[in-house]
Design a protein around this motif. Structure first.
Motif, PDB file in Angstrom:
ATOM      1  N   GLU A 186     -15.184  -5.013   5.103  1.00 49.10           N
ATOM      2  CA  GLU A 186     -14.502  -4.098   4.273  1.00 49.10           C
ATOM      3  C   GLU A 186     -13.034  -4.113   4.806  1.00 49.10           C
ATOM      4  N   GLU A 187     -12.769  -3.457   6.324  1.00 48.20           N
ATOM      5  CA  GLU A 187     -11.714  -3.165   6.719  1.00 48.20           C
ATOM      6  C   GLU A 187     -10.730  -4.480   6.977  1.00 48.20           C
ATOM      7  N   GLU A 231       0.932  -1.120   0.043  1.00 48.12           N
ATOM      8  CA  GLU A 231       0.032  -0.020  -0.034  1.00 48.12           C
ATOM      9  C   GLU A 231       0.830   1.300  -0.145  1.00 48.12           C
ATOM     10  N   ARG A 258     -12.934  -4.406  14.253  1.00 49.03           N
ATOM     11  CA  ARG A 258     -12.921  -4.127  12.978  1.00 49.03           C
ATOM     12  C   ARG A 258     -14.531  -5.035  12.553  1.00 49.03           C
ATOM     13  N   ASP A 316      -9.546  -5.365   3.447  1.00 50.68           N
ATOM     14  CA  ASP A 316      -8.578  -4.397   2.842  1.00 50.68           C
ATOM     15  C   ASP A 316      -7.099  -4.943   3.230  1.00 50.68           C
ATOM     16  N   GLU A 317      -7.152  -5.233   4.592  1.00 49.91           N
ATOM     17  CA  GLU A 317      -5.846  -5.553   5.043  1.00 49.91           C
ATOM     18  C   GLU A 317      -5.367  -6.965   4.488  1.00 49.91           C
ATOM     19  N   TRP A 337      -6.170  -8.253   1.429  1.00 49.04           N
ATOM     20  CA  TRP A 337      -5.844  -8.194   0.271  1.00 49.04           C
ATOM     21  C   TRP A 337      -4.502  -7.391   0.075  1.00 49.04           C
ATOM     22  N   ILE A 338      -4.110  -6.672   0.966  1.00 56.81           N
ATOM     23  CA  ILE A 338      -2.724  -6.013   0.820  1.00 56.81           C
ATOM     24  C   ILE A 338      -1.654  -6.930   1.093  1.00 56.81           C
ATOM     25  N   ARG A 364     -10.187  -6.152  -6.604  1.00 57.60           N
ATOM     26  CA  ARG A 364     -10.505  -6.069  -5.181  1.00 57.60           C
ATOM     27  C   ARG A 364     -12.148  -5.662  -5.191  1.00 57.60           C
ATOM     28  N   GLY A 401     -14.645  -8.102  -2.939  1.00 58.54           N
ATOM     29  CA  GLY A 401     -15.748  -7.757  -1.991  1.00 58.54           C
ATOM     30  C   GLY A 401     -17.149  -8.434  -2.048  1.00 58.54           C
TER      31      GLY A 401
END
Length: 236
Positions: free
Chosen positions: A172-173, A144, A231, A176-177, A179-180, A160, A164
């Protein structure tokens, strides 16, 4: 006595031809510099390589050649990522288009594979992009940290978004992590595979390793949520 248009035309064409030759030479020099930068960055790290050394490696007698063509280190890195990234992005765009337009519903492994497989085009013996990208990610503090569509490509953003929709139960949070981590891990793993290949220290075939990597990363994306993770929204 004034010259006619016909009299002036050959001279204009000559100037144009000379300009074209300069442009071709300039582009060839840029490619030599990028190839040299990729090799040195991959071997020593991005911040550790002086721009002068890149010019010398590229066979440039002018010590300011790198600055002339790219400005600074960031300019070299950006140009290198645009050049190499375009190769894998072209492949990935076709895969993503197929996923979106296909008759079957994609699964998480399809999304991960659409990111991983195009990176494999950089596994050639004279291609140092994966090692360079792996070090860049480390120096920037994660995938990121690279920032901007120039690095990730529009197709990765589309993947991405598709992910989802495939795993709506993962907040989502959290997603996101994960996915990174997936993107970062894929780059590091492929760079390691390539290094092992060069040392002839890899028993498994590359296609088997890639399939296993996709399965492994896909499992991480849909892993059970951790109890007590702030989260994760609490529902009745």
């Amino acid at each position: 006595m004034s010259q006619s248009v016909a009299d002036r035309a050959p001279r204009t064409s000559a100037r144009k031809s000379s300009g074209d030759r300069r442009n071709v030479r300039g582009e060839a020099t840029r490619q030599l510099i990028l190839a040299a930068a990729e090799r040195l960055f991959a071997e020593h790290g991005i911040s550790a390589v002086p721009l002068r050394d890149i010019g010398i490696e590229a066979g440039q007698k002018n010590h300011a050649a790198v600055q002339y063509h790219f400005g600074d280190r960031e300019g070299v890195v950006k140009a290198l990522m645009e050049f190499r990234g375009a190769e894998s992005e072209s492949v990935r765009t076709d895969i993503v288009t197929g996923l979106m337009a296909g008759g079957t519903v994609p699964v998480v492994a399809d999304v991960v594979g659409a990111f991983v497989r195009p990176l494999a085009v950089h596994l050639g013996p004279d291609n140092h992009y994966l090692a360079f990208l792996s070090l860049l990610i480390t120096e920037q503090g994660g995938y990121e940290g690279l920032g901007g569509d120039v690095h990730t490509g529009a197709s990765v953003i589309s993947l991405r978004a598709l992910l989802g929709r495939l795993v709506p139960d993962v907040p989502e949070e959290v997603l996101d992590e994960r996915w990174i981590v997936t993107l970062t891990s894929a780059v590091h793993a492929l760079a390691r595979y390539q290094a092992a290949q060069l040392r002839r220290a890899q028993r498994a075939k590359l296609d088997v390793l890639i399939v296993d990597l996709i399965a492994y990363l896909s499992a991480g994306l849909v892993a059970p949520l951790v109890t007590g993770d702030p989260r994760v929204a609490i529902t009745d």
